[in-house]
Design an enzyme around this catalytic site. Structure first.
Site, PDB file in Angstrom:
ATOM      1  N   SER A   1       1.723  61.330  74.080  1.00 41.84           N
ATOM      2  CA  SER A   1       1.093  60.161  74.506  1.00 41.84           C
ATOM      3  C   SER A   1       2.146  59.182  74.782  1.00 41.84           C
ATOM      4  CB  SER A   1       0.118  59.304  73.433  1.00 41.84           C
ATOM      5  OG  SER A   1      -0.752  58.404  73.782  1.00 41.84           O
TER       6      SER A   1
ATOM      7  N   ASP B   1      -9.206  66.319  77.660  1.00 40.96           N
ATOM      8  CA  ASP B   1      -8.136  65.119  77.491  1.00 40.96           C
ATOM      9  C   ASP B   1      -8.683  64.034  78.250  1.00 40.96           C
ATOM     10  OD1 ASP B   1      -5.823  63.440  76.792  1.00 40.96           O
ATOM     11  OD2 ASP B   1      -4.646  65.203  76.790  1.00 40.96           O
TER      12      ASP B   1
ATOM     13  N   HIS C   1      -7.129  64.691  73.334  1.00 39.51           N
ATOM     14  CA  HIS C   1      -5.695  63.809  73.354  1.00 39.51           C
ATOM     15  C   HIS C   1      -4.951  64.139  72.422  1.00 39.51           C
ATOM     16  CE1 HIS C   1      -2.990  60.564  74.465  1.00 39.51           C
ATOM     17  NE2 HIS C   1      -3.367  59.966  73.424  1.00 39.51           N
TER      18      HIS C   1
END
Length: 378
Positions: free
Chosen positions: A186, A324, A357
């Site tokens: 991320s 995602d 994610h």
């Protein structure tokens, strides 16, 4: 027969604007007040919660029967500040040959910490040629949390880049960068890429960009509630709410942790919850970078595809969960830019089924398989 310690309430993370305020107040906070108050007693000692979590691994704090070992280190980058590191050594580790090993460097995302890779450590340490380094970025996890003084993008990036560079140098990992495989999640992926672009294009042989943030601007408008945008602009985050909740902070965190860790055995679920509470309620520091890099709704203010990705000398793999909320198009555009400008095939994109994610938690088996495969062919 179903394991009685495993629940069926696991939910993947959603886009940060997708939880309406009315649902927040109706949410389930399963931790008891008594347990929350007990956790509050250790609010100034997040290392206890980290130690409790890592102690569930077979090679911490003592070596396992295979000879694998590990330790938690404070790597001081100046007189006051340090990077918290969990380092895992393979069986038959020879310290005198440290620089001859290959090194896997794990970097967490926004608000996270090294403990969130807990379910990956044991499975990926199978090769005797590898050392694993999992770190907390400055101002996160159990690293020191200095007052955040950055006022612009350059200062924000220097805050993270300079401290990472110092850690890399102190660990002598800058000497043979061809032995470094970086796996970053991320916002951590964004920071690793910009570190390479701005400071050290050859710091690793390859970077795995795991659901990277701030790669490109949203291709379609995302509704952002007015209350959410106002809180975002004022740097008021869920971590702020946890701190303001006092003895009820751990109970507040249980709304999130009860879903995120639901598929794990009870003892692991509890340890990860307390670890999350421990780092979430610690002094605000590195988290205040968010508003400099992302607009309300997690839209990139300075898209990575516009930052000069072709300057990176390392190979890159952009990994996304099939469900995602990060846009896979970002990785595809980034790879196209890199490959076209460098006239190579050094960048590619991979999608992992049954995950969102947080790929390393959503599909632990496939994520570990991915890392093992990358290590095997490194």
């Amino acid at each position: 027969m179903m394991n009685p310690h495993i629940t069926q309430n696991y939910k993947r993370s959603t886009h940060p604007t997708s939880l309406p305020l009315n649902k927040l107040f109706k949410a389930n906070f399963p931790l008891s007040i008594k347990e929350s108050v007990n956790d509050f007693k250790y609010r100034n000692n997040p290392l206890k919660f980290q130690n409790d979590l890592l102690s569930l691994l077979p090679f911490y704090p003592n070596p396992d029967k295979l000879g694998r070992s590990s330790e938690v280190l404070k790597i001081f980058i100046d007189d006051e500040n340090y990077i918290n590191e969990f380092v895992i050594y393979p069986a038959n580790y020879d310290e005198s040959h440290y620089l001859k090993y290959k090194h896997l460097i794990l970097v967490h995302g926004y608000g996270g910490g090294l403990g969130f890779f807990y379910k990956n450590f044991n499975q990926i340490l199978q090769n005797e040629n590898w050392i694993i380094h999992s770190i907390d970025l400055l101002g996160y996890g159990c690293s020191s949390r200095p007052t955040f003084t950055a006022q612009n993008l350059s200062e924000v990036e220097s805050w993270f880049h300079d401290s990472f560079q110092k850690w890399l140098t102190l660990k002598n990992l800058h000497l043979f960068p061809e032995n470094n495989l970086v796996v970053a999640h991320s916002m951590g992926a964004y920071l690793m890429a910009t570190y390479g672009i701005l400071q050290n294009p050859s710091f690793a042989k390859k970077i795995l960009m795991i659901s990277p943030g701030a790669v490109l601007k949203h291709r379609k408008q995302i509704f952002v509630p007015k209350y959410f945008a106002k809180l975002w602009e004022q740097n008021i985050s869920p971590f702020t709410l946890v701190r303001k909740s006092g003895p009820l902070g751990s109970k507040l965190v249980s709304m999130w942790s009860s879903r995120r860790f639901a598929n794990l055995p009870k003892i692991e679920r509890q340890a990860l919850h307390r670890y999350a509470y421990g780092i979430f309620q610690s002094k605000g520091s590195g988290e205040y970078m968010l508003n400099f890099l992302l607009a309300p709704g997690a839209d990139a203010r300075h898209p990575l595809i516009e930052r000069g990705l072709h300057k990176l000398k390392c190979d890159m793999l952009w990994c996304y969960g099939k469900d995602d909320w990060m846009d896979k198009k970002g990785g595809e555009l980034a790879s196209s830019i890199i490959n076209n400008l460098t006239k190579s095939n050094k960048s590619s994109v991979l999608e992992i089924d049954d995950s969102g994610h947080h790929i390393y938690l959503d599909n632990i088996k496939e994520f570990n398989r991915l890392l093992l495969n990358e290590m095997e062919k490194f």
